[in-house]
Design an enzyme around this catalytic site. Structure first.
Site, PDB file in Angstrom:
ATOM      1  N   LYS A 188      48.070 110.871  68.412  1.00 30.23           N
ATOM      2  CA  LYS A 188      47.983 109.837  69.460  1.00 30.23           C
ATOM      3  C   LYS A 188      49.237 109.755  70.329  1.00 30.23           C
ATOM      4  O   LYS A 188      49.608 108.687  70.815  1.00 30.23           O
ATOM      5  CB  LYS A 188      47.690 108.459  68.843  1.00 30.23           C
ATOM      6  N   ASP A 194      41.930 101.419  58.516  1.00 35.27           N
ATOM      7  CA  ASP A 194      41.126 100.488  59.302  1.00 35.27           C
ATOM      8  C   ASP A 194      39.694 100.355  58.784  1.00 35.27           C
ATOM      9  O   ASP A 194      39.082  99.283  58.891  1.00 35.27           O
ATOM     10  CB  ASP A 194      41.141 100.860  60.791  1.00 35.27           C
TER      11      ASP A 194
END
Length: 480
Positions: free
Chosen positions: A169, A205
């Site tokens: 990312k 997550d």
């Protein structure tokens, strides 16, 4: 009459031609059962002590050993780092009201230069922002436990020990890969010198999604995300997790099912458009299952189908606009909007600079529906594998369970959730499944992981104290 016949005849010919492109996306119930069976084999490979290294579905232990039981309570902090911003949250778990409340939160930016700087700079910045948050909300005098959602590839060794495998990312901070990120955070907090935190729990997550739903519904033992990417976790029997010592109890496993098919096991159901999406992606050959179903790729699959049909003179008078011819310009959100109504389709096709007619718009709706439906059915096949595994593990004739779900594809597409739910009930008929949309899995869910870890630690201490008292009583009896 001849004119009407000719129009009808032409439409039939057109639909037959369109079907030629869409047929490879239409998976029969038998094919979905086969997909589920292949994933079941990959789950076993991922759980194996000697086979997990080469398994496409990684089946990562999370060291989360229980779901909420409704007795958790208290105040917790949560950190959510997964992009160019990170969040700090204060979360309160109220036992009497059975609620997880987000009391306060703050978003902090990470400058571009810091994303490429040293790890010490990054974690010092996080620690400073956390300190500022505690100061502004009068929490610095308390030592609160913290749930840390760190959305980068890690090898988790304990609930509070997680080694960064590699940055993604856009991050490339030096001195972090191969290190324990919990320890780096603690050291940064120590360098600030003006506040303390309690125990830390590392949270994926997907696990956060399961746990955020688990306090409201204590039968929630599966978490699933279908958004930009896709993943799922579930509660597995520890005796089946061969990398972990122990026979008793359960542990949440982060499946990383996006990698299903990376070994070629799904090649027979890949279309030419799937192959093209994979070939032109930043990671060819990796996360094949994810590329067939998740939000990052669905729009591009639709675009490639429309381009091919236009080149073959079936759409838009054979004219490809600049936008339609550009990779990434057909966004996945367009699929949801187009399937929500023909007027939306007309508007989007106009924005894409296409010379469309009513038949063109109708065919585009059909293409979107076919590709989003395949996504829902493949997700259903994968989810059926998990619920059937839980049922078989527990030797139950019938399983009643809840799935915590998050992700923009599931939340925002008009028919995705209903198609998935209907399909999974067909593929797992002995399972009664409730679906619960998660509320802030990376925030509230992270706090709930910490709350459950604290409850288990407290129960363990009480058990040790009880055993110690029993030993003292035995010694006294022997002395008498």
């Amino acid at each position: 009459v001849l004119c009407i016949f000719n129009q009808t005849d032409w439409l039939i010919i057109l639909l037959c031609s369109v079907e030629k492109y869409l047929q490879p996306f239409q998976l029969s119930p038998e094919t979905l059962q086969e997909v589920s069976a292949r994933l079941r084999k990959d789950l076993l490979r991922g759980l194996g002590k000697h086979s997990h290294h080469k398994a496409p579905v990684k089946m990562l232990p999370t060291f989360v050993r229980a779901t909420p039981d409704g007795t958790e309570k208290g105040d917790f902090l949560a950190l959510d780092l997964g992009g160019t911003n990170f969040r700090v949250l204060h979360v309160r778990v109220e036992e009497e009201a059975q609620k997880v409340l987000k009391m306060d939160s703050q978003i902090c930016a990470i400058p571009q230069e810091m994303m490429l700087g040293t790890g010490e700079q990054l974690f010092d910045h996080i620690a400073t922002c956390l300190g500022d948050f505690l100061e502004s909300h009068n929490l610095k005098c308390q030592t609160l436990p913290l749930g840390f959602t760190f959305s980068f590839p890690c090898e988790q060794l304990e609930i509070d020990k997680s080694i960064l495998i590699r940055w993604t990312k856009g991050f490339n901070c030096s001195g972090v890969e191969g290190k324990d990120v919990v320890q780096l955070l603690k050291e940064a907090i120590q360098r600030t010198g003006d506040y303390h935190i309690g125990s830390v729990a590392m949270v994926n997550d997907t696990v956060g999604t399961m746990m955020s739903c688990g306090y409201k519904d204590q039968s929630c033992e599966i978490g699933m995300i279908i958004g930009t990417g896709t993943n799922a976790c579930y509660m597995e029997e520890i005796k089946n997790v061969k990398r972990i010592e122990g026979e008793d109890g359960r542990m949440c496993i982060n499946t990383e099912w996006g990698g299903f098919g990376d070994d070629g096991s799904l090649d027979d159901i890949l279309t030419e458009f799937d192959v093209e999406v994979d070939k032109t992606s930043i990671n060819p050959g990796v996360h094949i299952f994810e590329k067939m179903i998740s939000g990052m790729y669905l729009g591009e699959i639709v675009r490639l189908v429309l381009v091919k049909m236009t080149k073959d003179k079936l759409l838009f008078k054979g004219q490809i606009s600049e936008a339609l011819g550009t990779s990434g310009r057909f966004e996945t959100k367009f699929i949801s909007e187009i399937e929500d109504g023909l007027e939306n389709a007309k508007k989007i096709l106009t924005e894409l600079g296409l010379d469309w007619g009513l038949v063109d718009a109708s065919v585009v709706c059909l293409v979107c529906d076919t590709i989003s439906s395949r996504s829902a059915y493949l997700c259903a096949a994968a989810l059926a594998t998990l619920v059937n595994r839980i049922r078989n593990n527990r030797k139950l004739d019938h399983l009643k369970t809840t799935v915590g779900v998050d992700g923009t594809v599931y939340r925002k597409h008009p028919t995705f959730s209903s198609k998935l739910q209907k399909a999974v009930r067909l593929l797992a008929p002995q399972c009664d499944i409730t679906f619960l949309v998660s509320e802030d899995g990376s925030g509230k869910g992270a706090a709930m992981v910490t709350a459950v870890a604290q409850r288990l630690a407290h129960q363990s201490r009480l058990l040790e104290e009880s055993d110690g008292e029993d030993d003292d009583d035995e010694e006294e009896e022997e002395g008498q």
